[in-house]
Design a protein around this motif. Structure first.
Motif, short mmCIF file in Angstrom:
data_model
loop_
_atom_site.label_atom_id
_atom_site.label_comp_id
_atom_site.label_asym_id
_atom_site.label_seq_id
_atom_site.Cartn_x
_atom_site.Cartn_y
_atom_site.Cartn_z
N VAL A 25 0.86 -1.18 0.00
CA VAL A 25 0.00 0.00 0.00
C VAL A 25 0.90 1.23 0.00
O VAL A 25 1.85 1.32 0.77
N VAL A 26 0.58 2.19 -0.87
CA VAL A 26 1.33 3.43 -0.98
C VAL A 26 0.44 4.59 -0.57
O VAL A 26 -0.69 4.72 -1.06
N LEU A 27 0.94 5.43 0.34
CA LEU A 27 0.26 6.69 0.67
C LEU A 27 0.88 7.77 -0.21
O LEU A 27 2.07 8.07 -0.10
N ASN A 28 0.07 8.35 -1.10
CA ASN A 28 0.60 9.33 -2.05
C ASN A 28 -0.22 10.61 -2.02
O ASN A 28 -1.40 10.61 -2.34
N ARG A 29 0.42 11.71 -1.64
CA ARG A 29 -0.22 13.02 -1.67
C ARG A 29 0.33 13.88 -2.80
O ARG A 29 -0.06 15.04 -2.96
N ASP A 52 5.84 14.73 -10.63
CA ASP A 52 6.69 13.61 -11.01
C ASP A 52 7.06 12.72 -9.83
O ASP A 52 7.43 11.56 -10.01
N PHE A 53 6.95 13.24 -8.62
CA PHE A 53 7.24 12.41 -7.45
C PHE A 53 6.23 11.28 -7.28
O PHE A 53 6.46 10.35 -6.51
N ALA A 54 5.10 11.36 -7.99
CA ALA A 54 4.08 10.31 -7.90
C ALA A 54 4.34 9.15 -8.86
O ALA A 54 3.52 8.24 -8.96
N ALA A 90 -2.31 11.56 -10.94
CA ALA A 90 -0.90 11.59 -11.36
C ALA A 90 -0.28 10.21 -11.48
O ALA A 90 0.84 10.08 -11.98
N LEU A 91 -0.97 9.17 -11.02
CA LEU A 91 -0.40 7.82 -11.07
C LEU A 91 -0.27 7.35 -12.52
O LEU A 91 -1.15 7.59 -13.34
N ARG A 92 0.83 6.66 -12.80
CA ARG A 92 1.10 6.24 -14.17
C ARG A 92 1.30 4.73 -14.31
O ARG A 92 1.57 4.24 -15.41
#
Length: 428
Positions: free
Chosen positions: A13-17, A21-23, A47-49
Motif C-alpha cells: 500500500v502506498v500513501l501518495n499526496r 513527477d514524485f508520484a 498523477a499515477l502512471r
C-alpha cells in the motif's frame, strides 16, 4: 553490511499526496510483480502512471486519520492483506507508522518515527547523548526536567511547531514582551522554543544502512529556510573535503547513533556556532527542494528509489542500489542549488536567464502566466537553479553570479500590467 536477497511478490500500500513527477512510483515498484494499492488525494490519484494498480482509495486530505485508517483497511481487503506500507512525504511518516502498528506491517513504527518528527524529542535525545543543541523547552510543559527553564533562556528565541516542516509557522521572538504576547495565540502542545544560535547553518544529507553511511554529503546554506519562508533566496553549496566537512559528517554520524537511525535516508541541519557545532533538527527522509535531484545528477543515485526499495521490502533491489550508492560516494563532484521564493499575488510573464555561468546546468521556471498563490512550497516558485562543478568555490561563485544577473518580468494579477524587476538580492 549484510543484505539477504529476495524478490518475491508483495502486497504493498502506498500513501501518495503528490501530484507531480514524485508520484511516478512505477519507476520504483514493479507493479507487474507486486500487488499495489494506493491511498491518494484526488489530484494525486490522477498523477499515477502505473499500468496495473489493484485498488485506489481517494481522500480529500490525509489529516483525518480515522478516514485514512478506513482507506487502508479497504486496500487490505482488496489485496488480501498488506505486507508493506510506503510513505515518502514527511507529513505522512507518523501516520504511516501508526498504520503499520495497527495492521502489523513491518517497517518504522511510532516510537522510532517520533524521534525524527518531534523537535523537542529529537533534541532531548541528542543532548542526552552528549551532543550540543540550543537550549529548548516544549511549550506545553516548560518546567519539564527534559528541557531548560524558559526564564533562563536568552533572547532571541525561535518558536516553532514541534512537527512542522519547511519553516512553516516558525517565528523569531526578540523580547520577553513579544514572547508573552505570542503564547496565548498558540496551541502550546504543538510548539517548542529554543535559543537562537548565531552562526552558519549546514545540512548533511544521505542514506545509512546497518547504521553506517552509504552516501552522505555536507553542504552550506546561503541564507536560511526561515528566511526563504520570509521571501529571501535560499541557496546551498556542497563542501569540499577537509576538516569542516569531516567534522560535520562526524557530528551527523553521532546524531544518527543518538537517534538510533539504522536504515534509511536523513536530512540533518547543523549550526556552526561561535564555539561549537549545534544540532538544529533532523528528518528521517530524503531532503527537500533540489537535494534529491543533485544526488541523481551528480552521482547517479536516486535516494527515493533506495528508500522505496527499503520500505517495500525489495531486498534484491535495495542491495543493488546500496552497492551503487556506496561506490558513488567516492566521487568528488560538487554541486549546489538556488531557489527564489514566490512573489505571492503576482503573475509570471517571463525571464532572462544569466549567461556564461558554466556551473549552472539546470533552470526550472514556472509556466507563462502562472499565478503565484503562496502554495508553491519548494517546487512551483519563481525559479530553481542547479549547479555542478569541481569545487565548493566554483559553485558559490556561480550562485552569486545568478543572483546578480537573473532578470524576470511579473504582472499584477488584477491588471496583468507587467513590470521589470531584477534580482539584485543581498545574499547576506
Amino acid at each position: 553490511m549484510t543484505i539477504s536477497l529476495s524478490s518475491k511478490s508483495r502486497r504493498i500500500v502506498v500513501l501518495n499526496r503528490w501530484s507531480d513527477d514524485f508520484a511516478a512510483y512505477h519507476r520504483y515498484i514493479d507493479h507487474a510483480v507486486h500487488d499495489v494499492a494506493y491511498v491518494c488525494t484526488p489530484h494525486a490519484a490522477a498523477a499515477l502512471r502505473a499500468s496495473r494498480i489493484i485498488h485506489i482509495e481517494q481522500l480529500p486530505d490525509f489529516g483525518d486519520e480515522d478516514a485514512l485508517h478506513a482507506a487502508v483497511r479497504a486496500c487490505s481487503s482488496a489485496l488480501g492483506g498488506i505486507d508493506r506500507l510506503v510513505a515518502l512525504s514527511e507529513f505522512d511518516l507518523m501516520a504511516a507508522a501508526r498504520l503499520r502498528n495497527s495492521f502489523s506491517i513491518p517497517g518504522d513504527l511510532p516510537d522510532a518515527v517520533v524521534r525524527f518528527r518531534d523537535k523537542a524529542v529529537m533534541k532531548y535525545a541528542v543532548v542526552t547523548a552528549g551532543l550540543r543543541a540550543p537550549r529548548f523547552a516544549a511549550l506545553e510543559n516548560p518546567t519539564s526536567p527534559d528541557a531548560d527553564p524558559i526564564d533562563t533562556m536568552r533572547f532571541p528565541l525561535i518558536v516553532k511547531p514541534r512537527t512542522g516542516a519547511a519553516s512553516v509557522g516558525v517565528r523569531r521572538v526578540d523580547t520577553e514582551a513579544q514572547f508573552n504576547a505570542l503564547l496565548p495565540t498558540l496551541p502550546l502542545v504543538e510548539y517548542e522554543c529554543e535559543e537562537y544560535i548565531e552562526g552558519t547553518i549546514y545540512h548533511v544529507d544521505g542514506f545509512v544502512v546497518d547504521g553506517a553511511f552509504v552516501i552522505a554529503r555536507a553542504s552550506r546554506y546561503i541564507n536560511t529556510c526561515l528566511e526563504f519562508a520570509q521571501g529571501k533566496p535560499l541557496g546551498s553549496v556542497m563542501l569540499d573535503p577537509g576538516p569542516l566537512n569531516d567534522a560535520l559528517l562526524a557530528f551527523a554520524d553521532a546524531s544518527l547513533r543518538a537517534l538510533a537511525l539504522v536504515n534509511g535516508p536523513f536530512h540533518l541541519e547543523i549550526i556552526r556556532g561561535p564555539d561549537a557545532l549545534y544540532f538544529l533538527e533532523i528528518g528521517a527522509r530524503v531532503g527537500g527542494g533540489e537535494i534529491p535531484f543533485l544526488f541523481r545528477d551528480l552521482y547517479g543515485i536516486d535516494l527515493f528509489a533506495l528508500w522505496v526499495a527499503q520500505q517495500s521490502g525489495d531486498e534484491a533491489c535495495f542491495a543493488e542500489q546500496t552497492r551503487a550508492a556506496f561506490a558513488a560516494s567516492t566521487l568528488r563532484a560538487r554541486g549546489g542549488f538556488l531557489m527564489l521564493p514566490e512573489p505571492v499575488g503576482k503573475v509570471f510573464v517571463g525571464a532572462q536567464l544569466p549567461q556564461g555561468i558554466a556551473a549552472l546546468y539546470e533552470t526550472i521556471l514556472p509556466k507563462q502566466h502562472h499565478v503565484f498563490d503562496g502554495a508553491g512550497g519548494y517546487d512551483t516558485i519563481l525559479a530553481r537553479f542547479r549547479y555542478r562543478g569541481a569545487s565548493e568555490h566554483e559553485i558559490a561563485v556561480a550562485i552569486y553570479a545568478t543572483l546578480r544577473d537573473f532578470r524576470f518580468t511579473l504582472a499584477e494579477v488584477a491588471t496583468l500590467a507587467t513590470f521589470e524587476k531584477g534580482t539584485r538580492h543581498d545574499p547576506n
